[in-house]
Structures are given as C-alpha cells and as structure tokens.
Motif scaffolding. Structure first.
Motif, PDB file in Angstrom:
ATOM      1  N   CYS A  51       0.969  -1.055  -0.049  1.00 18.90           N
ATOM      2  CA  CYS A  51       0.443   0.230  -0.386  1.00 18.90           C
ATOM      3  C   CYS A  51       0.998   1.167   0.262  1.00 18.90           C
ATOM      4  N   ALA A  52       0.418   1.733  -0.459  1.00 18.65           N
ATOM      5  CA  ALA A  52       1.215   3.238  -0.450  1.00 18.65           C
ATOM      6  C   ALA A  52       0.335   4.546  -0.636  1.00 18.65           C
ATOM      7  N   CYS A  53      -0.608   4.580  -0.245  1.00 12.92           N
ATOM      8  CA  CYS A  53      -1.753   5.675  -0.289  1.00 12.92           C
ATOM      9  C   CYS A  53      -2.200   5.582   1.895  1.00 12.92           C
ATOM     10  N   ARG A  54      -2.206   4.975   2.040  1.00 11.18           N
ATOM     11  CA  ARG A  54      -2.304   4.564   3.071  1.00 11.18           C
ATOM     12  C   ARG A  54      -3.725   4.167   3.962  1.00 11.18           C
ATOM     13  N   ARG A  55      -4.670   4.270   3.426  1.00  7.82           N
ATOM     14  CA  ARG A  55      -6.142   3.971   3.164  1.00  7.82           C
ATOM     15  C   ARG A  55      -6.465   2.338   3.282  1.00  7.82           C
ATOM     16  N   SER A  56      -5.300   1.835   3.211  1.00  5.96           N
ATOM     17  CA  SER A  56      -5.919  -0.320   3.611  1.00  5.96           C
ATOM     18  C   SER A  56      -5.973  -0.276   5.275  1.00  5.96           C
ATOM     19  N   ARG A  57      -6.568  -1.654   5.881  1.00  9.65           N
ATOM     20  CA  ARG A  57      -6.911  -1.723   6.061  1.00  9.65           C
ATOM     21  C   ARG A  57      -6.406  -2.731   6.370  1.00  9.65           C
ATOM     22  N   PHE A 113      -0.010  -4.085   3.459  1.00 13.72           N
ATOM     23  CA  PHE A 113      -0.192  -4.282   1.887  1.00 13.72           C
ATOM     24  C   PHE A 113      -1.615  -3.885   1.554  1.00 13.72           C
ATOM     25  N   CYS A 114      -1.842  -3.718   0.460  1.00  9.55           N
ATOM     26  CA  CYS A 114      -2.654  -2.998  -0.120  1.00  9.55           C
ATOM     27  C   CYS A 114      -4.044  -4.302   0.062  1.00  9.55           C
ATOM     28  N   ASP A 115      -4.969  -3.776   0.386  1.00 11.63           N
ATOM     29  CA  ASP A 115      -6.384  -4.314  -0.251  1.00 11.63           C
ATOM     30  C   ASP A 115      -7.875  -3.591  -1.063  1.00 11.63           C
ATOM     31  N   THR A 116      -7.163  -2.964  -2.062  1.00 15.71           N
ATOM     32  CA  THR A 116      -7.780  -2.494  -3.010  1.00 15.71           C
ATOM     33  C   THR A 116      -9.088  -1.131  -2.625  1.00 15.71           C
ATOM     34  N   SER A 117      -8.486  -0.148  -1.441  1.00 15.74           N
ATOM     35  CA  SER A 117      -9.472   0.613  -0.925  1.00 15.74           C
ATOM     36  C   SER A 117      -9.354   1.352  -1.755  1.00 15.74           C
ATOM     37  N   HIS A 118      -7.520   1.884  -2.084  1.00 21.54           N
ATOM     38  CA  HIS A 118      -7.466   3.043  -2.896  1.00 21.54           C
ATOM     39  C   HIS A 118      -8.798   3.317  -3.698  1.00 21.54           C
ATOM     40  N   ARG A 119      -9.191   2.130  -4.271  1.00 26.64           N
ATOM     41  CA  ARG A 119     -10.587   2.400  -6.056  1.00 26.64           C
ATOM     42  C   ARG A 119     -11.294   3.215  -5.185  1.00 26.64           C
TER      43      ARG A 119
HETATM   44  S1  FES Z   1      -2.503   1.500  -1.957  1.00 27.10           S
HETATM   45 FE1  FES Z   1      -3.561   2.016  -0.309  1.00 27.10          FE
HETATM   46  S2  FES Z   1      -5.130   0.615  -0.610  1.00 27.10           S
HETATM   47 FE2  FES Z   1      -4.874   0.469  -2.446  1.00 27.10          FE
END
Ligand code: FES
Length: 46
Positions: free
Chosen positions: A27-33, A37-43
């Motif tokens: 995860c590069a956006c810090r929104r992931s739960r 690791f990315c959980d697609t919350s960036h979408r």
């Molecule tokens: S990059 Fe942060 S949730 Fe996907």
C-alpha cells in the motif's frame, strides 16, 4: 505498488512484516485496512 516476493518489510516503528507470496501489493496510499499491504481501498471514492 507491486513488488516481487517474498518480502520482508521494515516499518517505521522498527517492526517487520513478512509475506512469502510471489508477488506482493504494498500500500502506497495509507488507506488500506491491511496496511502495509494493499487491500484495494485506494479504488474507493469518497
Ligand atoms: S495502495 Fe493503498 S489500498 Fe491500495
């Protein structure tokens, strides 16, 4: 951000997180739960 695994991530607090998957979405956006690791919350839109 997709990286080739396995990976060992060292976090800012000094702890480490391990994933032995062959490809890891970090995860590069810090929104992931499931950060770091990315959980697609960036979408999601607000
Ligand atoms: S990059 Fe942060 S949730 Fe996907």
């Amino acid at each position: 951000m997709l990286v080739e695994g396995p990976v060992e991530l060292r976090l800012a607090d000094g702890s480490t997180v391990v994933s032995d998957r062959f490809q890891v979405a970090v995860c590069a956006c810090r929104r992931s739960r499931t950060w770091p690791f990315c959980d697609t919350s960036h979408r999601r839109r607000r």
